[in-house]
Design a protein around this motif. Structure first.
Motif, PDB file in Angstrom:
ATOM      1  N   ALA A 116       0.849  -1.189   0.000  1.00 19.06           N
ATOM      2  CA  ALA A 116       0.000   0.000   0.000  1.00 19.06           C
ATOM      3  C   ALA A 116       0.885   1.239   0.000  1.00 19.06           C
ATOM      4  CB  ALA A 116      -0.932   0.027   1.215  1.00 19.06           C
ATOM      5  N   ILE A 117       0.398   2.300  -0.627  1.00 18.58           N
ATOM      6  CA  ILE A 117       1.089   3.588  -0.630  1.00 18.58           C
ATOM      7  C   ILE A 117       0.044   4.681  -0.456  1.00 18.58           C
ATOM      8  CG2 ILE A 117       3.041   2.823  -2.037  1.00 18.58           C
ATOM      9  CD1 ILE A 117       1.723   3.866  -4.475  1.00 18.58           C
ATOM     10  N   VAL A 118       0.447   5.786   0.146  1.00 14.49           N
ATOM     11  CA  VAL A 118      -0.496   6.887   0.345  1.00 14.49           C
ATOM     12  C   VAL A 118      -0.235   7.957  -0.710  1.00 14.49           C
ATOM     13  CG1 VAL A 118       0.957   8.163   2.003  1.00 14.49           C
ATOM     14  CG2 VAL A 118      -1.520   8.474   2.038  1.00 14.49           C
ATOM     15  N   LEU A 119      -1.295   8.622  -1.143  1.00 16.28           N
ATOM     16  CA  LEU A 119      -1.195   9.667  -2.157  1.00 16.28           C
ATOM     17  C   LEU A 119      -0.572  10.922  -1.548  1.00 16.28           C
ATOM     18  CD1 LEU A 119      -2.145  10.266  -5.163  1.00 16.28           C
ATOM     19  CD2 LEU A 119      -4.052  11.477  -4.090  1.00 16.28           C
ATOM     20  N   GLY A 120       0.567  11.352  -2.085  1.00 18.22           N
ATOM     21  CA  GLY A 120       1.224  12.573  -1.634  1.00 18.22           C
ATOM     22  C   GLY A 120       0.907  13.751  -2.536  1.00 18.22           C
ATOM     23  N   PRO A 167     -10.870  19.569  -9.864  1.00 12.08           N
ATOM     24  CA  PRO A 167     -11.947  19.822  -8.900  1.00 12.08           C
ATOM     25  C   PRO A 167     -11.941  18.883  -7.691  1.00 12.08           C
ATOM     26  CG  PRO A 167     -12.804  18.508 -10.675  1.00 12.08           C
ATOM     27  CD  PRO A 167     -11.375  18.788 -11.028  1.00 12.08           C
ATOM     28  N   VAL A 168     -10.939  18.008  -7.591  1.00  7.56           N
ATOM     29  CA  VAL A 168     -10.843  17.155  -6.407  1.00  7.56           C
ATOM     30  C   VAL A 168     -10.427  18.011  -5.217  1.00  7.56           C
ATOM     31  CG1 VAL A 168      -9.709  15.156  -5.374  1.00  7.56           C
ATOM     32  CG2 VAL A 168     -10.237  15.164  -7.822  1.00  7.56           C
ATOM     33  N   GLU A 169     -11.028  17.773  -4.075  1.00  2.75           N
ATOM     34  CA  GLU A 169     -10.742  18.541  -2.868  1.00  2.75           C
ATOM     35  C   GLU A 169     -10.082  17.650  -1.825  1.00  2.75           C
ATOM     36  OE1 GLU A 169     -13.152  21.173   0.518  1.00  2.75           O
ATOM     37  OE2 GLU A 169     -14.222  19.790  -0.803  1.00  2.75           O
ATOM     38  N   VAL A 170      -8.978  18.146  -1.260  1.00  2.00           N
ATOM     39  CA  VAL A 170      -8.344  17.468  -0.132  1.00  2.00           C
ATOM     40  C   VAL A 170      -8.902  18.096   1.139  1.00  2.00           C
ATOM     41  CG1 VAL A 170      -6.175  16.783   0.947  1.00  2.00           C
ATOM     42  CG2 VAL A 170      -6.263  17.163  -1.520  1.00  2.00           C
ATOM     43  N   THR A 171      -9.518  17.281   1.987  1.00  2.00           N
ATOM     44  CA  THR A 171     -10.216  17.804   3.155  1.00  2.00           C
ATOM     45  C   THR A 171      -9.375  17.658   4.421  1.00  2.00           C
ATOM     46  OG1 THR A 171     -11.297  15.682   3.604  1.00  2.00           O
ATOM     47  CG2 THR A 171     -12.418  17.204   2.119  1.00  2.00           C
ATOM     48  N   GLU A 172      -9.749  18.402   5.447  1.00  2.00           N
ATOM     49  CA  GLU A 172      -9.091  18.311   6.751  1.00  2.00           C
ATOM     50  C   GLU A 172      -9.171  16.859   7.231  1.00  2.00           C
ATOM     51  OE1 GLU A 172      -8.004  18.122  10.641  1.00  2.00           O
ATOM     52  OE2 GLU A 172     -10.116  17.768  10.133  1.00  2.00           O
ATOM     53  N   LEU A 225      -1.388   5.489   7.527  1.00  2.00           N
ATOM     54  CA  LEU A 225      -0.313   5.739   6.569  1.00  2.00           C
ATOM     55  C   LEU A 225      -0.480   7.156   6.040  1.00  2.00           C
ATOM     56  CD1 LEU A 225       2.071   4.424   4.985  1.00  2.00           C
ATOM     57  CD2 LEU A 225       0.385   3.716   3.270  1.00  2.00           C
ATOM     58  N   THR A 226       0.460   8.051   6.361  1.00  2.00           N
ATOM     59  CA  THR A 226       0.213   9.474   6.130  1.00  2.00           C
ATOM     60  C   THR A 226       1.269  10.154   5.281  1.00  2.00           C
ATOM     61  OG1 THR A 226       1.464  10.414   7.994  1.00  2.00           O
ATOM     62  CG2 THR A 226      -0.735   9.540   8.477  1.00  2.00           C
ATOM     63  N   HIS A 227       0.813  11.243   4.642  1.00  2.00           N
ATOM     64  CA  HIS A 227       1.720  12.193   3.991  1.00  2.00           C
ATOM     65  C   HIS A 227       1.301  13.594   4.417  1.00  2.00           C
ATOM     66  CE1 HIS A 227       4.857  13.097   1.056  1.00  2.00           C
ATOM     67  NE2 HIS A 227       4.145  14.188   0.776  1.00  2.00           N
ATOM     68  N   ILE A 228       1.407  13.847   5.723  1.00  2.00           N
ATOM     69  CA  ILE A 228       0.944  15.127   6.272  1.00  2.00           C
ATOM     70  C   ILE A 228       2.010  15.819   7.123  1.00  2.00           C
ATOM     71  CG2 ILE A 228      -1.488  14.500   6.196  1.00  2.00           C
ATOM     72  CD1 ILE A 228      -1.366  13.716   9.111  1.00  2.00           C
ATOM     73  N   SER A 257      -3.799  12.274   3.100  1.00  2.00           N
ATOM     74  CA  SER A 257      -2.985  13.075   2.188  1.00  2.00           C
ATOM     75  C   SER A 257      -2.798  14.500   2.690  1.00  2.00           C
ATOM     76  CB  SER A 257      -3.633  13.099   0.797  1.00  2.00           C
ATOM     77  OG  SER A 257      -3.623  11.812   0.223  1.00  2.00           O
ATOM     78  N   THR A 258      -1.829  15.184   2.097  1.00  2.00           N
ATOM     79  CA  THR A 258      -1.413  16.517   2.522  1.00  2.00           C
ATOM     80  C   THR A 258      -2.576  17.501   2.510  1.00  2.00           C
ATOM     81  OG1 THR A 258       0.589  15.998   1.284  1.00  2.00           O
ATOM     82  CG2 THR A 258       0.417  18.216   2.241  1.00  2.00           C
ATOM     83  N   PHE A 259      -2.849  18.081   3.679  1.00  2.00           N
ATOM     84  CA  PHE A 259      -3.910  19.087   3.777  1.00  2.00           C
ATOM     85  C   PHE A 259      -3.246  20.447   3.952  1.00  2.00           C
ATOM     86  CE2 PHE A 259      -6.917  21.571   6.475  1.00  2.00           C
ATOM     87  CZ  PHE A 259      -7.919  21.723   5.541  1.00  2.00           C
ATOM     88  N   GLU A 260      -2.938  21.093   2.817  1.00  2.00           N
ATOM     89  CA  GLU A 260      -2.367  22.444   2.821  1.00  2.00           C
ATOM     90  C   GLU A 260      -3.013  23.207   1.678  1.00  2.00           C
ATOM     91  OE1 GLU A 260       1.919  22.595   2.883  1.00  2.00           O
ATOM     92  OE2 GLU A 260       2.059  20.839   4.186  1.00  2.00           O
ATOM     93  N   MET A 261      -3.645  24.304   1.997  1.00  2.00           N
ATOM     94  CA  MET A 261      -4.425  25.045   1.015  1.00  2.00           C
ATOM     95  C   MET A 261      -3.596  25.470  -0.195  1.00  2.00           C
ATOM     96  SD  MET A 261      -6.828  28.421   1.571  1.00  2.00           S
ATOM     97  CE  MET A 261      -7.548  27.751   3.055  1.00  2.00           C
ATOM     98  N   ILE A 262      -2.292  25.653   0.009  1.00  2.00           N
ATOM     99  CA  ILE A 262      -1.452  26.135  -1.079  1.00  2.00           C
ATOM    100  C   ILE A 262      -1.408  25.149  -2.245  1.00  2.00           C
ATOM    101  CG2 ILE A 262       0.722  25.180  -0.199  1.00  2.00           C
ATOM    102  CD1 ILE A 262       2.028  27.830  -1.106  1.00  2.00           C
TER     103      ILE A 262
END
Length: 489
Positions: A100-104, A179-184, A208-211, A167-172
């Motif tokens: 398994a791998i997490v989306l970065g 149109p995909v949204e990464v949420t808190e 498994l995180t990329h945060i 996955s990374t939650f950074e507004m930048i």
């Protein structure tokens, strides 16, 4: 008869002990490989996916109860990513044998359409995890849900191991993935852990995180029921686990230079604990796996067919290492880079973000590919180019706000033709004494600047914050930023 009873008693004791023995689970861990297939981007010649495969296979042979996980950002970062927006990277991950791998964030910087097409071209079957994505139902052309799932369950030695991704939650980074949204992530994590525990009846739950490490600590505090956090994003090499709220957190650095091996014991009473932690340096003492080496050589030949002999053209020689340095300090190489951007744009000022520079230039001989890997930026499949040098008119107030914002985020703005001083005691307005060509910046005046697509995206980020950050008369020079820097030598 006594002998029979004695034998029966011994059998019962042995059976009873084996039936209630603890279960040992091994986790192998990589993170932030960023397309570093070889060791050329390390002054100590660390890394290389062919060596990494050899070590992975050796450790797996020692213990069949093993899972191989990656904490994201396996793709964008070197010249190899230019082969169809990461198709080569996905093929390498497939061949390494990840469970398994997490989306970065660097996976999605090309946008959801190109990400899907690269997955599809590679016929990617490795489970990609992310529980905090909101994919619009009306965007059927994306099809990312074919490859990205919130969690998986692996059965190892009769135990159910639930693994979910964040996955990374950074507004930048938001503008890149629309149109995909990464949420808190907290709400998503609470929901998934509840499901894995109560409905799926998992014996172990792995986040498994990329945060990043600080966000990992916060998640351990906010989300009960997690046994282990396997993290990435901050490129941090932890020599031992960090514990937050009793949960072990592990990070293993960057670029495949180290492989983590963690022993997790599942006790008979249901308690789960980390009982061993090892790091293996991936260096030239490890033989290269011939199959993976052949894949990398093949990708290199594809690139050379398109771009020429850029791996060994030896265009630059330095007597010392030239580091890109910290993002909030001065350094020769990054200043050189932003000077090159200003030269191409033929403007009085140039802006760029120091965090975009990925690697140093090392003592000795460097080739064209080393300049690309220093300053890759995001390759665009439709244009067949990485980020280019743009020129535009921007109000002085916007330049000050941008510098303050990026400094606050710890990313740092590089400038050419201007200077400023960072005041760490002022969190909101840390950029002081902002001078343009030696004169105090006029916040009501428009300045013609040179920059890259990255800064242009940052203006979109400012607008999301309600700041009037408009760029006017935007023109694309067509010159890739990394090539502009290379041509300065």
């Amino acid at each position: 008869m006594r002998g029979f009873l004695a034998g029966l008693t011994f059998f019962v004791i042995v059976f009873s002990l084996s039936a209630h023995a603890d279960t040992k689970l091994t986790i192998l861990h990589t993170s932030d490989i960023h397309g570093h297939f070889t060791d050329r981007d390390s002054p100590l010649r660390l890394g290389g996916v062919a060596r990494l495969k050899t070590k992975i296979d050796f450790l797996r042979q020692k213990n069949s109860n093993t899972l191989l996980l990656d904490s994201g950002d396996w793709s964008e970062g070197t010249i190899f990513y230019t082969l169809n927006s990461g198709e080569a990277n996905h093929r390498i991950m497939e061949a390494l044998g990840y469970d398994a791998i997490v989306l970065g964030n660097h996976e999605w910087l090309v946008g959801p359409k190109d990400l899907y097409e690269a997955f599809d071209a590679a016929k990617f079957s490795v489970p990609v995890l992310s529980a905090n994505l909101n994919m619009p139902k009306d965007q059927t052309q994306l099809h990312l849900d074919r490859y990205i799932k919130p969690y998986i369950i692996k059965t190892v030695a009769g135990k159910k191991i639930g693994i979910f991704g964040l996955s990374t939650f950074e507004m930048i980074f938001d503008p890149f993935f629309e149109p995909v949204e990464v949420t808190e992530p907290t709400k998503a994590a609470l929901k998934i852990v509840k499901k894995l525990r109560n409905e799926e009846k998992c014996d172990v739950v792995i986040m498994l995180t990329h945060i990043g490490i600080e966000a990992d600590k916060n998640m351990a505090e906010a989300v009960p029921g997690v046994d282990l956090i396997v993290g990435g994003h901050t490129h941090l090499l932890l020599k031992k686990p960090v514990y937050s709220n009793g949960v072990p957190i592990v990070h293993v650095g960057q670029w495949g230079q180290y492989l983590g091996e963690y022993e997790v014991t599942i006790h008979d009473n249901g308690k789960v604990e980390m009982t061993n932690h090892k790091l293996y340096q991936i260096d030239d003492t490890i033989a290269e796996n011939s199959f993976i080496k052949g894949m990398v050589d093949g990708f290199r030949q594809q690139i050379e067919k398109l771009r020429g002999k850029i791996f060994d053209d030896n265009i630059f020689k330095s007597e010392v290492n030239l580091p890109v340095g910290d993002t909030l300090t001065e350094d020769t190489l990054a200043n050189w880079a932003v000077d090159a951007i200003r030269k191409v744009g033929k403007t009085d000022i140039a802006f760029d973000v120091g965090q975009y520079y990925r690697r140093d230039l090392f003592e000795g001989v460097s080739s064209t590919v080393d300049f690309y890997n220093m300053f890759p930026h995001i390759w665009n499949k439709s244009k067949n180019k990485s980020w280019t040098v743009l020129t535009m008119d921007v109000k002085g107030a916007t330049l000050v706000q941008l510098t303050n914002l990026m400094s606050k985020l710890g990313k740092g703005v590089r400038v050419s033709g201007a200077t400023y001083r960072i005041d760490g005691s002022d969190a909101l307005n840390s950029a002081k004494n902002f001078l343009v060509q030696g004169e105090a910046i006029d916040e009501s005046k428009f300045y013609r600047i040179s920059t890259t697509n990255g800064i242009y995206k940052a203006f979109e980020y400012l607008k999301r914050l309600g700041i009037d950050a408009k760029a006017y008369s935007v023109k694309d020079t067509g010159k890739e930023a990394w090539r502009a820097i290379q041509e300065m030598v």
